[in-house]
Design a protein around this motif. Structure first.
Motif, mmCIF file in Angstrom:
data_model
loop_
_atom_site.group_PDB
_atom_site.id
_atom_site.type_symbol
_atom_site.label_atom_id
_atom_site.label_comp_id
_atom_site.label_asym_id
_atom_site.label_seq_id
_atom_site.Cartn_x
_atom_site.Cartn_y
_atom_site.Cartn_z
ATOM 1 N N UNK A 279 0.854 -1.197 0.000
ATOM 2 C CA UNK A 279 0.000 0.000 0.000
ATOM 3 C C UNK A 279 0.882 1.237 0.000
ATOM 4 N N UNK A 280 0.292 2.377 -0.331
ATOM 5 C CA UNK A 280 0.992 3.670 -0.280
ATOM 6 C C UNK A 280 2.331 3.626 -1.035
ATOM 7 N N UNK A 281 2.333 2.887 -2.150
ATOM 8 C CA UNK A 281 3.545 2.824 -2.963
ATOM 9 C C UNK A 281 4.639 1.931 -2.415
ATOM 10 N N UNK A 282 4.366 1.241 -1.315
ATOM 11 C CA UNK A 282 5.377 0.359 -0.716
ATOM 12 C C UNK A 282 5.249 -1.060 -1.271
ATOM 13 N N UNK A 283 6.371 -1.732 -1.394
ATOM 14 C CA UNK A 283 6.376 -3.119 -1.853
ATOM 15 C C UNK A 283 6.009 -4.064 -0.712
ATOM 16 N N UNK A 284 5.467 -5.222 -1.060
ATOM 17 C CA UNK A 284 5.173 -6.256 -0.069
ATOM 18 C C UNK A 284 6.448 -7.057 0.185
#
Length: 325
Positions: free
Chosen positions: A115-120
């Protein structure tokens, strides 16, 4: 079978866990306060205070000395079980969705949301190394494929991590190198829960595709399928008998649009080998989000969207019941 009702949460239960001896039950919910209860009478022993968002996951070490939680306040916390004191706060860039102790409880892992441009990612820490915990520097970070992790569990004997994904993928990772060892796609929709058998030879997965499936823990070979008519949120394998329990129900937001399925919030029991359903337990006023067998197999608990944890001890009829074959 009259359950003990535990009401210590203001919002829906997200996960419940027994400790290894089975005398304590841990629960977390979409409120910010995980609780611990005496499993024998349902008395609340205490709470872990510190999170500021919904707590999605929790786990307890084999010796019940430490508790691990992951929350939507972008942090995972390690707690002292006896005192409820926070030992470490590991901050992340997005919500922590799954977490767990390794077999030895020397290592922890947690996964973060995409989410929010972050990778999993899945982050792994050695909790014996103070510098890792103090400086928030994991020993390994495994980048996940584009489908985010929705369930995760350690492989037996600290060998790696098994992850369930949004698209139904089941993946096995080597934690030292971060390599993908195995990947199977037997589910067609999101995997909501993964739990291991008592002897760590099998895992059971619960999915939105209305099935739960049994896999070999080493090869991820698909063994059995337990079919229902609604999404399965959680599934557990009995340590005592060849039984599995499934919990689920229509998603809360869909309940009004599917009038034929309203009220189908039972825990359902299936035979491990024959895949036949042989019992249901009613009680929750909404979908069941988490189920767990007592470590001695003499009862089980379920946590629901209604905010209640229901603690059941089996009647003698359950132990006398045998399949005819």
């Amino acid at each position: 079978m009259k359950p003990i009702m535990l009401h210590g949460h203001e919002r829906s239960i997200t996960q419940i866990r027994y400790n290894r001896e089975g005398d304590l039950l841990f629960s977390c919910a979409k409120d910010n306060q995980p609780n611990v209860w005496y499993a024998v009478n349902g008395e609340r022993l205490g709470s872990f205070k510190g999170h500021t968002g919904a707590v999605w996951c929790m786990d307890v070490s084999w010796d019940t000395s430490k508790v691990l939680t992951g929350a939507s306040d972008n942090s995972s916390r390690l707690w002292d079980c006896e005192t409820g004191v926070s030992l470490a706060e590991l901050t992340t860039k997005s919500a922590v969705r799954t977490c767990g102790f390794s077999y030895s409880a020397n290592m922890i892992m947690f996964s973060t949301d995409r989410t929010m441009g972050q990778e999993c990612t899945v982050a792994i820490y050695d909790i014996r190394d103070d510098s890792q915990m103090r400086n928030n520097e994991p020993m390994q970070v495994i980048a996940m494929p584009k489908e985010k992790v929705t369930a995760a569990i350690w492989s037996p004997l600290d060998e790696g991590v098994i992850t369930g994904h949004e698209n139904g993928d089941l993946c096995q990772w080597e934690f030292k190198t971060g390599d993908l060892l195995n990947r199977v796609l037997d589910h067609s929709k999101q995997i909501n829960d993964i739990q291991a058998s008592n002897d760590l030879t099998m895992i059971i997965t619960a999915s939105k595709d209305t099935t739960a499936k049994l896999f070999d823990v080493y090869t991820l070979e698909h063994k059995k399928t337990y079919k229902t008519d609604r999404p399965v949120n959680s599934a557990a394998i009995s340590p005592l008998k060849p039984h599995v329990v499934l919990g689920g129900g229509q998603e809360a937001m869909d309940v009004t649009t599917t009038s034929t399925r309203i009220g189908k919030f039972d825990a359902r029991f299936y035979h491990l080998i024959f895949e036949d359903e042989f019992g249901r337990v009613k009680g929750h006023f909404g979908p069941i989000n988490s189920v767990a067998f007592q470590p001695d197999g003499k009862g089980y608990s379920s946590g629901g969207e209604d905010g209640y944890v229901r603690l059941h001890n089996f009647d003698m009829q359950y132990f006398d019941f045998e399949f005819e074959y």
